[in-house]
Design a protein around this motif. Structure first.
Motif, PDB file in Angstrom:
ATOM      1  N   CYS A  85       0.845  -1.189   0.000  1.00  0.00           N
ATOM      2  CA  CYS A  85       0.000   0.000   0.000  1.00  0.00           C
ATOM      3  C   CYS A  85       0.880   1.240   0.000  1.00  0.00           C
TER       4      CYS A  85
ATOM      5  N   SER B 212       0.298   3.836   1.486  1.00  0.00           N
ATOM      6  CA  SER B 212       0.278   4.410   2.834  1.00  0.00           C
ATOM      7  C   SER B 212       1.490   3.955   3.643  1.00  0.00           C
TER       8      SER B 212
ATOM      9  N   HIS C 127      -9.429  -4.284   1.214  1.00  0.00           N
ATOM     10  CA  HIS C 127      -8.311  -3.379   1.488  1.00  0.00           C
ATOM     11  C   HIS C 127      -8.797  -1.929   1.518  1.00  0.00           C
TER      12      HIS C 127
ATOM     13  N   HIS D  24      -9.431   1.062   4.649  1.00  0.00           N
ATOM     14  CA  HIS D  24      -8.979   2.457   4.689  1.00  0.00           C
ATOM     15  C   HIS D  24     -10.082   3.382   5.204  1.00  0.00           C
TER      16      HIS D  24
ATOM     17  N   LEU E  34      -5.106  -0.184   8.279  1.00  0.00           N
ATOM     18  CA  LEU E  34      -4.111  -0.478   7.249  1.00  0.00           C
ATOM     19  C   LEU E  34      -3.858  -1.977   7.220  1.00  0.00           C
ATOM     20  N   TYR E  35      -3.269  -2.447   6.130  1.00  0.00           N
ATOM     21  CA  TYR E  35      -2.973  -3.874   6.050  1.00  0.00           C
ATOM     22  C   TYR E  35      -2.052  -4.313   7.181  1.00  0.00           C
TER      23      TYR E  35
END
Length: 120
Positions: free
Chosen positions: A49, A51, A91, A95, A100-101
């Motif tokens: 990601c 992020s 996923h 968010h 988050l993952y």
């Protein structure tokens, strides 16, 4: 980079896309989306990601989900997805919930996907 591959699957050769279960999806808009699990069995697969740029980890996700909401015209829409699209939906829905993952990953699989660049 894995994050680039995941975001831009057309850059991945078709044979590799098939092997990874990746599929190109048309843009779909969901306002006030709601997610419902259709198949509660999970699949563990690598995710990345922007992020958390430069890293990846294995994340368990449900095999099949349904998202519903309103489209850009205010009409009710629903999409049932399995495999790769189901993973992406989960996923992105995470968010919206501030997840988050990293919060769902198997921490033993967390890797720096740019390690070669840092070691040169």
């Amino acid at each position: 980079k894995l994050d680039h591959m995941l975001k831009h699957s057309p850059a991945v050769p078709p044979a590799a896309r098939r092997a990874l279960g990746l599929s190109i999806q048309p843009l779909r808009i969901f306002l006030n989306p709601e997610l419902r699990v259709l198949d509660s069995s999970t699949v563990l697969s690598q995710e990345a990601c922007e992020s958390v740029s430069g890293f990846s980890a294995a994340v368990p996700r449900f095999r099949s989900v349904e998202v519903s909401g309103l489209n850009e015209k205010g009409q009710e829409v629903t999409w049932q997805a399995s495999g790769w699209p189901a993973r992406i939906l989960q996923h992105e829905m995470d968010h919206l919930d501030g997840v988050l993952y990293l919060d769902r990953m198997d921490s033993r699989t967390f890797v720096n996907i740019n390690w070669q660049e840092h070691n040169e």
